[in-house]
Design a protein around this motif. Structure first.
Motif, PDB file in Angstrom:
ATOM      1  N   THR A  13      78.257   5.453  37.945  1.00 16.55           N
ATOM      2  CA  THR A  13      79.358   4.940  37.121  1.00 16.55           C
ATOM      3  C   THR A  13      79.124   3.455  36.856  1.00 16.55           C
ATOM      4  N   GLY A  14      79.582   2.999  35.696  1.00 10.22           N
ATOM      5  CA  GLY A  14      79.270   1.628  35.299  1.00 10.22           C
ATOM      6  C   GLY A  14      77.784   1.466  35.061  1.00 10.22           C
ATOM      7  N   GLY A  15      77.159   2.530  34.599  1.00 12.39           N
ATOM      8  CA  GLY A  15      75.703   2.541  34.453  1.00 12.39           C
ATOM      9  C   GLY A  15      75.192   1.983  33.138  1.00 12.39           C
ATOM     10  N   ALA A  16      76.108   1.511  32.279  1.00 11.73           N
ATOM     11  CA  ALA A  16      75.657   1.008  30.974  1.00 11.73           C
ATOM     12  C   ALA A  16      75.098  -0.401  31.044  1.00 11.73           C
ATOM     13  N   ASN A  17      75.475  -1.136  32.075  1.00 15.65           N
ATOM     14  CA  ASN A  17      75.096  -2.558  32.144  1.00 15.65           C
ATOM     15  C   ASN A  17      74.803  -2.955  33.591  1.00 15.65           C
ATOM     16  N   GLY A  18      74.251  -4.156  33.723  1.00 12.88           N
ATOM     17  CA  GLY A  18      74.158  -4.826  35.012  1.00 12.88           C
ATOM     18  C   GLY A  18      73.540  -3.998  36.131  1.00 12.88           C
ATOM     19  N   ILE A  19      74.196  -4.060  37.277  1.00  7.22           N
ATOM     20  CA  ILE A  19      73.682  -3.405  38.480  1.00  7.22           C
ATOM     21  C   ILE A  19      73.544  -1.899  38.263  1.00  7.22           C
ATOM     22  N   GLY A  20      74.533  -1.302  37.589  1.00  6.73           N
ATOM     23  CA  GLY A  20      74.504   0.149  37.378  1.00  6.73           C
ATOM     24  C   GLY A  20      73.327   0.572  36.514  1.00  6.73           C
ATOM     25  N   ALA A  21      73.072  -0.171  35.435  1.00  2.82           N
ATOM     26  CA  ALA A  21      71.946   0.170  34.563  1.00  2.82           C
ATOM     27  C   ALA A  21      70.623  -0.003  35.314  1.00  2.82           C
ATOM     28  N   ALA A  22      70.529  -1.076  36.100  1.00  5.08           N
ATOM     29  CA  ALA A  22      69.302  -1.291  36.885  1.00  5.08           C
ATOM     30  C   ALA A  22      69.107  -0.167  37.899  1.00  5.08           C
ATOM     31  N   ALA A  23      70.204   0.245  38.522  1.00  6.82           N
ATOM     32  CA  ALA A  23      70.113   1.332  39.506  1.00  6.82           C
ATOM     33  C   ALA A  23      69.716   2.636  38.835  1.00  6.82           C
ATOM     34  N   ALA A  24      70.283   2.891  37.646  1.00  2.00           N
ATOM     35  CA  ALA A  24      69.949   4.121  36.924  1.00  2.00           C
ATOM     36  C   ALA A  24      68.451   4.159  36.611  1.00  2.00           C
ATOM     37  N   ARG A  25      67.932   3.021  36.162  1.00  5.56           N
ATOM     38  CA  ARG A  25      66.496   2.960  35.835  1.00  5.56           C
ATOM     39  C   ARG A  25      65.654   3.156  37.093  1.00  5.56           C
ATOM     40  N   ARG A  26      66.068   2.525  38.173  1.00  5.08           N
ATOM     41  CA  ARG A  26      65.288   2.626  39.418  1.00  5.08           C
ATOM     42  C   ARG A  26      65.337   4.055  39.968  1.00  5.08           C
ATOM     43  N   LEU A  27      66.509   4.666  39.901  1.00  2.05           N
ATOM     44  CA  LEU A  27      66.630   6.056  40.366  1.00  2.05           C
ATOM     45  C   LEU A  27      65.703   6.966  39.559  1.00  2.05           C
ATOM     46  N   ALA A  28      65.709   6.762  38.230  1.00  2.00           N
ATOM     47  CA  ALA A  28      64.857   7.598  37.375  1.00  2.00           C
ATOM     48  C   ALA A  28      63.387   7.354  37.680  1.00  2.00           C
ATOM     49  N   ALA A  29      63.042   6.084  37.930  1.00  3.11           N
ATOM     50  CA  ALA A  29      61.641   5.767  38.250  1.00  3.11           C
ATOM     51  C   ALA A  29      61.204   6.443  39.543  1.00  3.11           C
ATOM     52  N   ARG A  30      62.174   6.719  40.417  1.00  3.80           N
ATOM     53  CA  ARG A  30      61.871   7.398  41.674  1.00  3.80           C
ATOM     54  C   ARG A  30      61.975   8.915  41.538  1.00  3.80           C
ATOM     55  N   GLY A  31      62.155   9.405  40.311  1.00  2.00           N
ATOM     56  CA  GLY A  31      62.129  10.850  40.085  1.00  2.00           C
ATOM     57  C   GLY A  31      63.481  11.516  39.978  1.00  2.00           C
ATOM     58  N   ALA A  32      64.557  10.729  40.047  1.00  2.00           N
ATOM     59  CA  ALA A  32      65.891  11.334  39.954  1.00  2.00           C
ATOM     60  C   ALA A  32      66.260  11.618  38.502  1.00  2.00           C
ATOM     61  N   ARG A  33      67.114  12.597  38.343  1.00  2.03           N
ATOM     62  CA  ARG A  33      67.698  12.894  37.039  1.00  2.03           C
ATOM     63  C   ARG A  33      69.100  12.287  37.050  1.00  2.03           C
TER      64      ARG A  33
END
Ligand SMILES: NC(=O)c1ccc[n+]([C@@H]2O[C@H](COP(=O)([O-])OP(=O)(O)OC[C@H]3O[C@@H](n4cnc5c(N)ncnc54)[C@H](O)[C@@H]3O)[C@@H](O)[C@H]2O)c1
Length: 177
Positions: A13-33
């Motif tokens: 949640t809050g994944g459009a910007n800031g910490i959330g967007a960075a976390a979303a990218r990092r999670l995806a880079a680690r193989g998460a959907r």
């Protein structure tokens, strides 16, 4: 110890910007959907760039939290991680005076408190269905220490005080007499 996220399904949640967007990218880079949930439609761009999904979600609304979890289950078959990160600063609340802003207070509590409870409530069923999972929250150092400008930090009672800002936090162990 690194957690294996390969193939895991994560909601941010809050994944459009800031910490959330960075976390979303990092999670995806680690193989998460990843399902990026946000009121800000720019979350769709973040989701598209990482092969995820976007769920328009106002965390103040219980139904929106449920719909975001449902989006993860529908798109990816379940939920393993709920990162409840959406939040806003409380500095606009301005306690103690004519500038006190009830609407800002209600908004901050709606997002920072209700949003987390609704998010946990929505995620629990899906996490239980997996038999395991992770609930992760973004908090603030303001919960641990005094922060000038934060409405929960007391200010000196006399305006002419030598110290215009809150004094440094002091910790004191309270023991039985
Ligand atoms: N950046 C900091 O220095 C800092 C310090 C302390 C705490 N925090 C906390 O960290 C979290 C992320 O902060 P950030 O710096 O990435 O902020 P940010 O403003 O960059 O991102 C916050 C995101 O939350 C979203 N959001 C706001 N209201 C929402 C709602 N009702 N429903 C769904 N999404 C909503 C915004 O659209 C935005 O995408 C917040 O909870 C914030 O309070 C940040």
């Amino acid at each position: 110890m690194a957690i294996d996220l390969d193939g895991a399904v994560a909601l941010v949640t809050g994944g459009a910007n800031g910490i959330g967007a960075a976390a979303a990218r990092r999670l995806a880079a680690r193989g998460a959907r990843v399902v990026v949930a946000d009121v800000d439609e720019r979350g769709a761009e973040v989701a598209a760039a990482i092969g995820g999904r976007f769920a328009r979600c106002d965390v103040r609304e219980q139904a929106d939290n449920e719909a975001a979890v449902a989006a993860a289950v529908t798109a990816f078959g379940g939920l393993d991680v709920a990162f409840l990160n959406a939040g806003v600063s409380t500095t606009s609340v301005r306690l103690g005076g004519p500038a006190w802003d009830l609407a800002a207070y209600r908004r901050a509590f709606g997002i920072n408190v209700d949003g987390v409870f609704f998010g946990v409530n929505a995620a629990l069923l899906a996490l239980r269905a997996r038999g395991r999972g992770a609930l992760v929250f973004t908090s603030s150092l303001a919960g641990l220490t005094a922060v000038p400008g934060d409405p929960s930090t007391p200010r000196p009672s006399t305006p002419s005080s030598a110290s215009p800002e809150p004094s440094a936090p002091r910790w004191q162990r309270i023991t039985s007499p």
